[in-house]
Design an enzyme around this catalytic site. Structure first.
Site, PDB file in Angstrom:
ATOM      1  CE  LYS A 192      40.925  52.174  29.399  1.00  0.00           C
ATOM      2  NZ  LYS A 192      42.316  52.661  29.333  1.00  0.00           N
ATOM      3  N   GLY A 245      43.550  48.721  39.056  1.00  0.00           N
ATOM      4  CA  GLY A 245      43.924  50.130  39.025  1.00  0.00           C
ATOM      5  C   GLY A 245      43.669  50.762  40.372  1.00  0.00           C
ATOM      6  CB  SER A 246      43.582  54.254  41.452  1.00  0.00           C
ATOM      7  OG  SER A 246      42.588  54.745  40.591  1.00  0.00           O
ATOM      8  N   GLY A 250      38.266  52.276  40.698  1.00  0.00           N
ATOM      9  CA  GLY A 250      37.507  51.058  40.999  1.00  0.00           C
ATOM     10  C   GLY A 250      36.077  51.392  41.426  1.00  0.00           C
ATOM     11  CD  GLU A 267      42.862  41.591  42.173  1.00  0.00           C
ATOM     12  OE1 GLU A 267      43.207  42.023  43.294  1.00  0.00           O
ATOM     13  OE2 GLU A 267      42.644  40.391  41.946  1.00  0.00           O
ATOM     14  CB  CYS A 301      48.673  46.963  43.657  1.00  0.00           C
ATOM     15  SG  CYS A 301      48.926  45.289  43.125  1.00  0.00           S
ATOM     16  CD  GLU A 403      48.335  52.659  45.891  1.00  0.00           C
ATOM     17  OE1 GLU A 403      47.407  53.266  45.333  1.00  0.00           O
ATOM     18  OE2 GLU A 403      48.553  51.447  45.709  1.00  0.00           O
TER      19      GLU A 403
END
Ligand code: NAD
Length: 503
Positions: A192, A245-246, A250, A267, A301, A403
């Protein structure tokens, strides 16, 4: 939204390139409409206008794609490593032929500047596919001999159906990092894309079909996270899930994956430190520190978004850093050949970053560069934020701890190595870290003391497809790239053989 769009339509890009853009979900080697007919608009980050619409998958579509993948796995798992490798090499060759067009689509959809940024992502995708193509016939188990009457060996088997969920900051590259090892190891995939950047990978889907991947081996869905992403992560027909992703998402993926105890690779986010000791080569530190946060609009990231400079060289570093960013990080729209820094991917990200800049000012940090939206001429229509440098920051500030995911960096001071290692580790994240020093002993000791999945000594963000990539703490679990990345897509089966009468 529901608008009726053809599953493929002709597009002319701002650089004049014409091509057929797929809009359907790619299932069983065909582009199909979503069951609900719902679509997603992809927005041009430089203008805020709609680039095009694509069909959005929901739970029913995920079911269809997973079924297609499960069926395909029955024969794909019997394809030899040599033949999987040949297909992946063929795919990389065709990808290479389409390199210019893919760089343009990627730039148009994501806001990356084409010549200074997107083109390098596409080059790396080709390299990743070739790298893992080479591994496809070298996946080997072990022979374990402990007892003369017992022979045991392991077979490294593919998981089966791998669900893969990727973000918008590297749409092609994050897909390549996941698809290539999964396919090389003999898995089938339902991937996706991010709802913000669905276009480039749909075009790549055509290449999988063209070079002869069997139907159902690679399925690509556009769709939102809360619907399609959640269905994929919790689906009982999916054996492994890989996510980039974030950290917040996650955590949700890990929970959803517990439905059938899927193997999980995550990740996630980061707030990576870059340390400049007083013995460092300042010119080198300045250049890498700029690459580490200003490239890709700071949407990396591993961006080294916290810089700590020894107090003796702090002012000199800041002066050189500011001058270098002004000189080498020109801002412009994606098809401006000289532009390095493009627009942020979306209005939401743009607003989030501006909000952090306001927070930084309120917290008392000093802006030495940028700190605002770029409103020069035509750029005022897009999501452009000027490269921003904060100094006079304190450890408790939100801009030091959270972040931001934009071209915004904080520069702090330190006195001793012990102090700066404490700063580096005072975060919930643990993705990357960079150290600038000429003292090799200090460098290795610091690399050992810093809690991160990756440490760069005298560079920053120079990741390499042969070397594992990933984080510790809230930055994730598992590794991508290199041989470690391949190992995330197989599981060992142990076979015990009784060679005599052991009872
Ligand atoms: P995000 O978490 O919002 O979305 C990532 C993907 O997850 C998208 O495809 C999204 O649709 C999907 N998603 C969202 N909610 C979901 C849910 N409930 N279930 C399943 N899927 C869901 O992240 P983003 O905004 O696209 O990307 C930015 C973040 O990604 C940053 O935090 C960044 O640090 C991180 N990132 C990490 C790495 C890495 O390798 N560590 C690489 C790139 C980006």
């Amino acid at each position: 939204m529901t608008v009726s769009v053809p599953v493929e339509y002709e597009v002319t890009l701002p650089d004049g390139k014409k091509f057929e853009q797929p809009a359907g979900l790619f299932i069983n080697n065909e582009f199909v409409k979503s069951v609900s007919g719902k679509t997603i608009d992809s927005i041009n980050p430089a203008t805020g206008e709609v680039n095009g619409s694509v069909y959005a998958a929901e739970a029913e579509d995920v079911d269809i794609a997973v079924d297609a993948a499960r069926t395909a796995f029955k024969s794909w798992k019997k394809v030899s490593g040599v033949d999987r490798g040949k297909l992946l090499f063929k795919f990389a060759d065709e990808f290479e032929k389409q390199q210019a067009l893919l760089s343009s689509i990627e730039a148009w959809d994501s806001g990356k500047t084409k010549d200074q940024n997107a083109i390098y992502d596409v080059e790396e995708c080709i390299a990743v596919f070739r790298y893992y193509a080479g591994w496809a016939d070298k996946i080997q188990g072990k022979l374990i001999q402990n007892d003369a009457k017992k022979l045991a060996y392991t077979v490294h088997e593919p998981f089966g159906v791998c669900g893969q969920i990727i973000p918008w900051n590297y749409p092609l590259l994050m897909a390549a990092w996941k698809l290539a090892p999964a396919l090389a190891a003999g898995n089938v995939v339902v991937l996706k894309t991010s709802e913000l950047t669905p276009l480039s990978l749909l075009y790549v889907a055509k290449i999988f079909k063209k070079v002869g991947f069997p139907p159902g081996v690679v399925n690509i869905l556009s769709g939102y996270g809360a619907t399609a992403g959640k269905s994929l992560a919790s689906h009982l027909g999916v054996d492994k899930i890989a996510f980039t992703g974030s950290t917040a998402t996650g955590k949700l993926i890990q929970q959803a994956a517990s439905a059938n105890l899927k193997a999980v690779t995550l990740e996630c986010g980061g707030k990576s430190p870059l340390i400049v000791r007083s013995d460092a080569d300042i010119e080198q530190a300045v250049k890498w520190a700029a690459i580490g946060i200003m490239s890709n609009q700071g949407q990396i990231c591993t961006s080294t978004s916290r810089i700590y400079v020894h107090e003796d060289i702090h002012d000199e570093f800041v002066e050189q850093y500011k001058a270098h960013v002004i000189a080498d990080y020109k801002q412009g729209e994606m098809f401006d050949g000289d532009a390095v820094v493009g627009p942020q991917v979306s209005k939401v990200q743009h607003d989030k970053i501006l909000n952090y800049i306001s927070i930084g000012k309120e917290e008392g940090a000093k802006i030495v560069l940028g700190g605002e939206k770029n409103t020069d001429g035509a750029l005022s229509k897009g999501y452009f934020i000027k490269p921003t440098i904060f100094t006079e920051v304190q450890p408790h500030m939100r801009i030091v701890n959270e972040e931001i995911f934009g071209p915004v960096v904080v520069v702090g001071k330190f006195k001793t190595d012990e102090e700066v290692v404490k700063y580096a580790n005072s975060t919930q994240y643990g993705l990357g870290a960079a150290i600038f020093t000429k003292d090799i002993t200090v460098a290795h000791n610091m690399a050992s003391d810093i809690e991160a999945g990756m440490v760069w000594i005298n560079s920053s963000n120079d990741s390499d497809i042969h070397i594992p990539f990933g984080g510790v703490k809230l930055s994730g679990v598992g590794r991508e790239l290199g041989e470690y990345g391949l190992s995330m897509y197989t599981q060992a089966k142990a076979v015990h053989v009784n060679l005599g009468t052991r009872l």
